[in-house]
Enzyme design. Structure first.
Site, PDB file in Angstrom:
ATOM      1  N   GLU C  66      63.340  41.520  90.100  1.00 11.43           N
ATOM      2  CA  GLU C  66      62.710  42.819  90.330  1.00 11.43           C
ATOM      3  C   GLU C  66      61.592  42.751  91.369  1.00 11.43           C
ATOM      4  OE1 GLU C  66      63.479  41.600  87.370  1.00 11.43           O
ATOM      5  OE2 GLU C  66      64.725  43.089  86.352  1.00 11.43           O
ATOM      6  N   PHE C  89      65.061  49.043  83.210  1.00 10.77           N
ATOM      7  CA  PHE C  89      64.242  49.609  82.132  1.00 10.77           C
ATOM      8  C   PHE C  89      62.792  49.602  82.612  1.00 10.77           C
ATOM      9  CE2 PHE C  89      67.853  48.085  79.737  1.00 10.77           C
ATOM     10  CZ  PHE C  89      67.898  48.787  78.536  1.00 10.77           C
ATOM     11  N   HIS C 135      62.400  47.432  75.083  1.00 10.84           N
ATOM     12  CA  HIS C 135      63.399  48.230  75.814  1.00 10.84           C
ATOM     13  C   HIS C 135      63.336  49.698  75.432  1.00 10.84           C
ATOM     14  CE1 HIS C 135      65.050  44.180  76.268  1.00 10.84           C
ATOM     15  NE2 HIS C 135      65.802  44.614  77.259  1.00 10.84           N
TER      16      HIS C 135
END
Lengths: 340, 324, 339
Positions: C66, C89, C135
């Site tokens: 990421e 997420f 999550h």
């Protein structure tokens, strides 16, 4: 059978600066690969009864990595490991100083990890001590590609007196370039190239080549000595060397790997034997001299430049011969064949 | 590869050195009290790159307009070598409205979109951005490259490894330049990094990695030229680690008590070494050394004068430029 | 309701993807990248069918990096491209927050306005399906707190498409936060409001403009995202009990449309803020502060909020629904305000 045999170990932490990694996909030998090679070497040395190993020190992580493995329980059977007490200069002097310290300590053999460049540094620093080489550099003609474990056996058998030194060692040839008051030795090749740049060192521009002097020329070599290898092979034990003149326009062509992955088509104008002990003048009157593939010295018309081939290099431990020698008198006692 | 212009490279190194030396003087000149990092005309942290000129000059000699650089917290040498305007950069360091960023960025956050130059105070975090710039160049079908500069300490950041992987897997025209000055602030490389050479780490990503051991501008020039040519040709990323020298402290005010080799740093200064080499080659005379120095002095003095005579921003300007 | 030409019912996920697709057709500089955005179509459907239409060159699957690919999005945006980047997420912000906060959101300001970062960072939020603490978070308050990025939070298919198109056309970094439970996914329980009428053609929903999702006179519910759907359900139920609820769907947190909030609160005099994000130091407190700064006297009843208590989101269904802003809790709070 001598006990208390000591083997010196030299591993060059800086054999990785090479621009050939970019221009010719040159191989990389990482620090961890070098440490692993040393660990395998230690196994071979241990197997032959070597009691002590004296290793070069460095700030590049090799000595520290080796010491880390030696401290583990799985390495308890290794020879006792000491490190040369030396000031780290981050320069080629580190390698030379380590070799001198090993000579002073009276080691029975030296094992070197490195390429042509590292081995070249040892010229004149190892005296009559047999030296075995393990190839880790980017472009190697001098060190053979022997497995470190086996090199450990060979060096260990020699150091402990199990095999006869005379049968498995020989004196390497050297080339020396003299330019004014500067004198540089080489173990494989000296080349004269055009231009005035030393920069990153490695010779990889084929068009810049003018003249090449070789200690030996093996047909299966890579690097500048491959030129001679293709034209007129000369073995490492042959008294003569080779001299080659190149010219891009010459109709006599040869296609060779002048570096790993870098294949070039060269024009050749002359190939002659280079007799030992004879001092010859180079052809060009200005340019750059490379020793063992590394551009090292600029010269101009003011300075006469000469080359001399001599038999005064390190005493080379020939690993295949050493292992062959060790194999001759069978050590298997009759009736003990467990495979029966 | 471009034609080697030794005088231009020497001149650029002298110019950068003069800049860093004068900024150091100016930084300390009016710190009152002297311990107060926020005092004086140049407030805040100041990371100077004296000694690391060969890295910036050898790399940037191959860059053309439109090529991008992301530099770290120690950015001045790469900025100047990459054509960032000295006046505007100095005004930014002085926090003036005429600065590159109108006083909003400061010395660790220099942005020059005209030259595609930026830097970040967060180490290794400029690397992903450079990958994105390279991605844009690739998508636009240009032969531009992005140079991502970072120190050896930053090579232990996840962003470094993510970026190497990304550049390799997408074959991006990025050149990762690691300036190994031996010290991550006060922590030596051997105490922080598994494996002595970050060029080795490149191998793990299937990328060529070169370590330039000497702080020599021509060695950097040649390695960088090969890497940049490779990237322009579409052959993907490379990594060059340059063993360089931090001549000053990590930041101004750093007494460097942790540094045992401190007394030898001046002997290793790359600029006198290069001057001597060029003199030996016969391409640099004593007169030229003097005139190059004089030109650098004059340019830097003028930039500092420009900065000092520029207006300071108004407090309410702080609310501008949050959004485009 | 009569269906206009080109209007049909689609899911929020499909509406988002349509918005991206229309912009990709219009502007070759727009491209998408993220984890599993390609052939998979986005884990929560945000890039449905785009891979088939535009191919791997413009709908790019990234490594699980990421920091690397969000940073690459920033670099591409700085060079004039318009990347739409997905952070799978929002809970994964911990591994890339430096790129988001220190780079994406600050470069324009740090550069004195000289560098633009026109990128969209879209990310899935929300709980309700037992995905537990790592999550399930909403976290929009965290991002809205940090200056330099716009934050949009659609609650329905129409807004999802229009806000996406606005976000892509905006010259600023826009964080686009969609609720997994409002995507209309076949594999998750959904409110029927997650499927709605959406024009086929391109249109925009302005960033920074709240919507009055339902007009009413007694109580104002200020909310966003999936909680808008819950609040509409509650309002319909309470209508039968004689309580008229007005619902303000914020749609954007940055910039925040305070005018619409104050206007509605001024009309009803009673306010409930419903927020799936953590209660303390967040959106609910911000709305209270805005009212207090404007005119504390505009409230007939004390300010009320239903938000996630300050605990990590638990796994077991009774525990999770024990902390979520459910219809029952919203209804109870409204009735309490009317008592």
């Amino acid at each position: 059978m001598a006990n208390g045999a000591t083997v010196g170990v030299i591993a060059n932490p800086a054999s990785s600066r090479d621009i050939r990694r970019i221009v010719a996909r040159g191989p990389a030998t990482t620090t961890n690969d070098k440490i692993n090679s040393l660990a395998r070497l230690m196994e071979g040395l241990a197997a032959t009864g070597v009691k002590n190993v004296l290793s070069m020190s460095d700030a590049g992580g090799i000595a520290a990595g080796l010491a880390g493995i030696a401290a583990k329980a799985s390495a308890m059977h290794w020879p006792n490991l000491d490190f040369v007490d030396q000031k780290i200069t981050h320069s080629p002097d580190d390698t030379i100083n380590a070799a001198k310290a090993m000579q002073d300590a009276g080691v029975d053999a030296i094992v070197v990890l490195g390429g042509d460049g590292t081995n070249r540094l040892l010229i004149g620093s190892t005296g009559s001590i047999p030296v075995a080489s393990i190839s880790t550099g980017t472009n190697n003609a001098y060190p053979r590609r022997d497995e470190p474990t086996v090199v450990g056996f060979a060096a260990g058998l020699l150091a402990t007196g199990h095999i006869d030194s005379a049968a498995c060692t020989y004196r390497a040839k050297t080339l020396t370039i003299n330019a004014g008051d500067i004198s540089l030795p080489a173990l494989v090749d000296i080349a004269v190239v055009t231009g005035d740049r030393i920069a990153s060192g490695a010779v990889w521009d084929a068009d810049s080549l003018q003249e090449v002097f070789l200690c030996f020329a093996e047909p299966d070599a890579v690097g500048l000595s491959s030129i001679g290898g293709r034209l007129q092979p000369v073995s490492r034990r042959n008294p003569h060397g080779l001299r080659i003149r190149t010219d891009a326009t010459s109709p006599r062509r040869v296609t060779v790997p002048i570096a790993p992955g870098l294949v070039r088509d060269l024009g050749i104008t002359a190939v002659t034997a280079l007799p030992p002990g004879e001092t010859v003048a180079i052809n060009a009157d200005s340019g750059v001299i490379s020793v063992d593939g590394e551009r090292s010295l600029r010269f101009t018309a003011d300075t006469p430049v000469t080359v001399t081939l001599q038999h005064d290099g390190p005493v080379v431990l020939d690993v295949p011969r050493a292992m062959h020698e060790a194999a001759l008198p069978t050590t298997t006692t009759k009736g003990e064949d467990t495979h029966g | 590869m471009g034609e080697l212009d030794r005088l231009a490279m020497y001149q650029q190194m002298v110019r950068i050195r003069q800049y860093e030396s004068r900024i150091m003087q100016e930084y300390h000149a009016d710190k009152s009290p002297a311990w107060d990092i926020g005092a004086g005309l140049i407030p805040g942290e100041m990371h100077l790159a004296a000694g690391q000129e060969p890295a910036a000059v050898g790399v940037c000699a191959h860059l053309k307009k439109g090529d991008a650089i992301t530099a770290p917290h120690r950015p001045h040498h790469f900025a100047l070598a990459h054509r960032v305007d000295m006046n505007k950069m100095t005004a930014e360091i002085y926090g003036r409205t005429t600065g590159l960023c109108k006083g909003k960025g400061g010395h660790m956050h220099l942005f020059d979109p005209e030259n595609h130059f930026s830097c970040s105070g967060i180490i290794a975090q400029g690397l992903p951005v450079a990958c994105g710039q390279a991605m844009a160049f690739q998508r636009k079908g240009t032969d531009h490259v992005a140079v991502a500069v970072t120190g050896e300490g930053a090579a232990n950041q996840g962003a470094f490894h993510e970026s190497l992987n990304l550049a390799a897997v997408w074959n991006l025209p990025v050149i990762f330049v690691i300036e190994d000055n031996d010290w991550a602030i006060s922590v030596p490389k051997d105490a922080s990094t598994a494996g002595a050479s970050n060029a080795d780490r490149a191998a793990g990503y299937g990328m060529p990695g070169v370590r330039v051991e000497d702080n020599d501008v021509e060695a950097v020039y040649e390695a960088a030229g090969a890497a940049i040519d490779r990237a322009r040709a579409g052959d993907g990323p490379s990594l060059i680690e340059i063993h360089t020298l931090r001549l000053f402290g990590h930041f101004e005010g750093d007494a460097q008590a942790y540094r045992p080799e401190l007394e030898t740093v001046n002997e290793r200064d790359p600029i006198p070494q290069y001057a001597a080499a060029l003199q030996e080659l016969g391409v640099l005379s004593e007169d030229q050394i003097a005139s190059i120095q004089a030109d650098a002095d004059a340019e830097v003095d003028a930039a500092i004068e420009f900065a000092k005579s520029s207006p300071e921003p108004a407090p309410e300007d702080a609310l501008l430029h949050v959004f485009a | 309701m009569s269906t206009a030409t080109g209007t049909r019912r689609v899911t929020t996920a499909k509406a988002m993807a349509e918005g991206i697709g229309l912009e990709m057709q219009r502007d070759p500089n727009v491209f998408v990248m993220g984890e599993d955005v390609g052939a998979y179509g986005g884990i929560f459907g945000s890039t449905t069918d785009l891979f088939g239409e535009f191919g791997a060159d413009r709908v790019i699957d990234t490594p699980i990096s990421e920091t690397g690919f969000i940073g690459a999005g920033i670099g591409a945006a700085v060079e004039g491209l318009r990347p739409v980047v997905e952070l799978m997420f929002v809970d994964f912000y911990g591994v890339c927050m430096d790129q988001i906060s220190n780079h994406m959101a600050k470069i324009h300001y740090e550069s004195g306005g000289n560098v633009k970062v026109p990128m969209v960072l879209m990310t899935a939020t929300g709980a309700g399906y037992s995905d537990a603490a790592q999550h399930s978070q909403s976290l929009w308050g965290t991002f809205a707190h940090l200056p330099g990025m716009k934050v949009v939070v659609p609650s329905n298919p129409y807004d999802a498409k229009g806000l996406m198109i606005s976000a892509i056309q905006d010259d600023n970094p826009v964080l686009y936060m969609f609720h997994k439970g409002a995507q209309g996914l076949v594999w998750m329980e959904k409110n029927p409001r997650s499927i709605g009428e959406v024009p086929e053609e391109s249109y925009t929903v302005p960033i920074g403009k709240a919507a009055v999702a339902r007009e009413g006179t007694d109580v104002t519910i200020v909310t966003l995202s999936l909680s808008v759907q819950h609040s509409l359900d509650v309002a319909e139920e309470l209508e039968g009990e004689g309580i008229s609820v007005e619902i303000v769907d914020l749609r954007s947190l940055v910039p925040l449309d305070t005018e619409t909030v104050l206007e509605s609160v001024g009309k009803t005099g009673r306010v409930l803020v419903v927020d799936e994000d953590y209660k303390s130091f967040g959106l609910t407190g911000e709305i209270a502060a805005i009212i207090a700064e404007n005119d504390p006297g505009m409230l007939k009843k004390p300010f009320r909020r239903v938000a996630m208590p300050d605990v990590p989101i638990p796994y077991a269904r009774p525990l999770e629904y024990g902390v979520l802003p459910t219809r029952d809790k919203i209804k109870a709070a409204v009735k309490d305000l009317m008592a």
